[in-house]
Enzyme design. Sequence first.
Site, mmCIF file in Angstrom:
data_model
loop_
_atom_site.group_PDB
_atom_site.id
_atom_site.type_symbol
_atom_site.label_atom_id
_atom_site.label_comp_id
_atom_site.label_asym_id
_atom_site.label_seq_id
_atom_site.Cartn_x
_atom_site.Cartn_y
_atom_site.Cartn_z
ATOM 1 N N HIS A 306 0.858 -0.813 4.828
ATOM 2 C CA HIS A 306 0.126 -1.927 5.437
ATOM 3 C C HIS A 306 -0.975 -1.368 6.315
ATOM 4 O O HIS A 306 -0.788 -0.331 6.946
ATOM 5 C CB HIS A 306 1.074 -2.791 6.281
ATOM 6 C CG HIS A 306 0.526 -4.127 6.583
ATOM 7 N ND1 HIS A 306 -0.304 -4.359 7.653
ATOM 8 C CD2 HIS A 306 0.654 -5.307 5.932
ATOM 9 C CE1 HIS A 306 -0.652 -5.625 7.643
ATOM 10 N NE2 HIS A 306 -0.092 -6.232 6.624
ATOM 11 N N ASP A 363 5.840 -8.324 1.141
ATOM 12 C CA ASP A 363 5.856 -8.615 -0.289
ATOM 13 C C ASP A 363 6.948 -7.878 -1.057
ATOM 14 O O ASP A 363 7.184 -8.171 -2.223
ATOM 15 C CB ASP A 363 4.498 -8.245 -0.910
ATOM 16 C CG ASP A 363 3.406 -9.147 -0.411
ATOM 17 O OD1 ASP A 363 3.689 -10.337 -0.238
ATOM 18 O OD2 ASP A 363 2.285 -8.665 -0.186
HETATM 19 N N1 ACO Z 1 2.058 3.973 -2.294
HETATM 20 C C1 ACO Z 1 1.652 5.260 -2.231
HETATM 21 N N2 ACO Z 1 0.755 5.730 -1.352
HETATM 22 C C2 ACO Z 1 0.222 4.848 -0.492
HETATM 23 C C3 ACO Z 1 0.590 3.491 -0.495
HETATM 24 C C4 ACO Z 1 1.542 3.051 -1.427
HETATM 25 N N3 ACO Z 1 1.920 1.776 -1.482
HETATM 26 N N4 ACO Z 1 -0.098 2.837 0.471
HETATM 27 C C5 ACO Z 1 -0.881 3.758 1.056
HETATM 28 N N5 ACO Z 1 -0.677 4.974 0.487
HETATM 29 C C6 ACO Z 1 -1.316 6.257 0.868
HETATM 30 C C7 ACO Z 1 -2.728 6.315 0.340
HETATM 31 O O1 ACO Z 1 -2.793 6.972 -0.904
HETATM 32 C C8 ACO Z 1 -3.436 7.108 1.430
HETATM 33 O O2 ACO Z 1 -3.135 8.442 1.229
HETATM 34 P P1 ACO Z 1 -4.215 9.583 1.674
HETATM 35 O O3 ACO Z 1 -4.389 9.444 3.147
HETATM 36 O O4 ACO Z 1 -3.568 10.872 1.265
HETATM 37 O O5 ACO Z 1 -5.471 9.277 0.892
HETATM 38 C C9 ACO Z 1 -2.722 6.676 2.723
HETATM 39 O O6 ACO Z 1 -1.412 6.233 2.303
HETATM 40 C C10 ACO Z 1 -3.417 5.533 3.440
HETATM 41 O O7 ACO Z 1 -3.646 4.487 2.498
HETATM 42 P P2 ACO Z 1 -4.926 3.538 2.537
HETATM 43 O O8 ACO Z 1 -5.057 2.860 1.229
HETATM 44 O O9 ACO Z 1 -6.090 4.320 3.048
HETATM 45 O O10 ACO Z 1 -4.476 2.525 3.667
HETATM 46 P P3 ACO Z 1 -5.049 1.091 3.895
HETATM 47 O O11 ACO Z 1 -4.672 0.724 5.280
HETATM 48 O O12 ACO Z 1 -6.480 1.029 3.510
HETATM 49 O O13 ACO Z 1 -4.240 0.212 2.808
HETATM 50 C C11 ACO Z 1 -2.689 -1.179 1.751
HETATM 51 C C12 ACO Z 1 -3.193 -0.625 3.085
HETATM 52 C C13 ACO Z 1 -3.853 -1.743 0.928
HETATM 53 C C14 ACO Z 1 -1.722 -2.331 2.023
HETATM 54 C C15 ACO Z 1 -1.981 -0.036 0.964
HETATM 55 O O14 ACO Z 1 -0.889 0.455 1.707
HETATM 56 C C16 ACO Z 1 -1.524 -0.481 -0.429
HETATM 57 O O15 ACO Z 1 -2.317 -0.427 -1.373
HETATM 58 N N6 ACO Z 1 -0.220 -0.907 -0.559
HETATM 59 C C17 ACO Z 1 0.260 -1.409 -1.817
HETATM 60 C C18 ACO Z 1 -0.197 -2.855 -1.996
HETATM 61 C C19 ACO Z 1 0.551 -3.819 -1.091
HETATM 62 O O16 ACO Z 1 1.765 -3.793 -0.984
HETATM 63 N N7 ACO Z 1 -0.228 -4.705 -0.448
HETATM 64 C C20 ACO Z 1 0.329 -5.766 0.387
HETATM 65 C C21 ACO Z 1 -0.126 -5.635 1.794
HETATM 66 S S1 ACO Z 1 0.664 -6.856 2.772
HETATM 67 C C22 ACO Z 1 -0.228 -8.243 2.496
HETATM 68 O O17 ACO Z 1 -1.354 -8.294 2.105
HETATM 69 C C23 ACO Z 1 0.499 -9.488 2.746
#
Ligand code: ACO
Length: 428
Positions: A306, A363
């Site tokens: 998140h 979720d």
């Molecule tokens: N699985 C694996 N790796 C992940 C995940 C994941 N679910 N989420 C983040 N990471 C990693 C990224 O690869 C990144 O790694 P790095 O630093 O080595 O490049 C690091 O963690 C940070 O991730 P970002 O995408 O930069 O973080 P951001 O804050 O932009 O994204 C997000 C948050 C979009 C929710 C992300 O965690 C994600 O894509 N999760 C899966 C989708 C999801 O469950 N979304 C629901 C969110 S809750 C809602 O909207 C109600």
Amino acid sequence: MVDNNATLNLGEQSLDLPVLEGSCGPDVVDIRKLYAQTGNFTYDPGFTSTASCESALTFIDGEEGVLLHRGYPIGQLAESSSFMETSYLLLNGELPDQDTLNDFTHTITRHTMLHDQLRQFYQGFRRDAHPMAIMCGVVGALSAFYHDSTDISDPEHRKISSHRLIAKMPTIAAWAYKYSIGQPFLQPDNSLSYTGNFLRMTFGVPAEEYEVLPAVERAMDRIFILHADHEQNASTSTVRLAGSSGANPFACVAAGIACLWGPAHGGANEAALNMLQEIGTPDRIPEYIERAKDKNDPFRLMGFGHRVYKNYDPRATVMQKTVREVFEALNVTDPVFETALRLEELALSDDYFAEKKLFPNVDFYSGIILSAIGFPTTMFTALFALARTVGWVAQWNEMISDPGQKIGRPRQLYTGPTQRDYISLDKR
Ligand code: ACO
């Protein structure tokens, strides 16, 4: 607000910037005068360090896993409140007394019907259209139906539009489902609760009485509470940005629905259940964990991570508990739940997820509950939109009632070609 100052040094220039203090959460450096005084912009794509507005609705402390609506913890609201009461709280700032709650519920109930002409909008969609596509279209179309309340500078008009949106969303979502399975649309039954009415319009048929199971109604109502608002997330910011130009509120909420649809936002509940079903059995979990960690593989654990929560998402805790309650009430089990619990356990003990502070979000478990209740995965995000509508309209109202409100107009770091002369086609 207690003001301090921060000093920004830009080459030879030094600028004092006010630091504003909210009631909780990080202070903010007020950079509104930066461009006028220095000619510089700030750069923050994705808004990771930018407060886009002032708001008194919802507070999140992502490090501590805290979510408060008007000061009340989400766990307490999910346990003891109802979606109608939480909606009133978000819109008005205080919990209602019994009479006020009755009045509010009655008002919402009286707006649940859709204009009969809206039926035709459904017919324009293919039967296999995603419910979010239908929601976007039908909610946008509502902007052409209510000419009695289009003056957004009038608080009464805003209130009527807000009530209409909250009230009609269950009918719109239920009809999107009915359309996809070819069953007749059911009109709202105003003797039922907000949530009971939605369940009946979704799962009932005209030929039979539909019995609303109290445990399922309660679980559904709780899911609505958990999704009601979440401060300046992507879809809410979309509603605010659309609304900042003075656009019609139904059109603004249609924009919010479009944003929510994406798999990185509201679409994650659908993606999370699809992922869990694809994993299938706990023995395949390590393979998926490895894929999620592999930078060359675009796969992510859906329902994990998140932008704001860097500790457990408090909504996920309530969701996990609600799965068990729904299974008990319906006398069902689902092997996917066992897979989810094991996946959570394995991921949380893995250094990659610990270091990046990735925990289950709201979720991760919601899809399992919704699936047990009988919703197809494509409806999950539509239910999220239904519940989030109250947050969207509350935030929109807060923005419009702010006398200092301006149109949202971000700037950019331009990296394209510098000025050059046009070359006629025959010379290229
Ligand atoms: N699985 C694996 N790796 C992940 C995940 C994941 N679910 N989420 C983040 N990471 C990693 C990224 O690869 C990144 O790694 P790095 O630093 O080595 O490049 C690091 O963690 C940070 O991730 P970002 O995408 O930069 O973080 P951001 O804050 O932009 O994204 C997000 C948050 C979009 C929710 C992300 O965690 C994600 O894509 N999760 C899966 C989708 C999801 O469950 N979304 C629901 C969110 S809750 C809602 O909207 C109600």
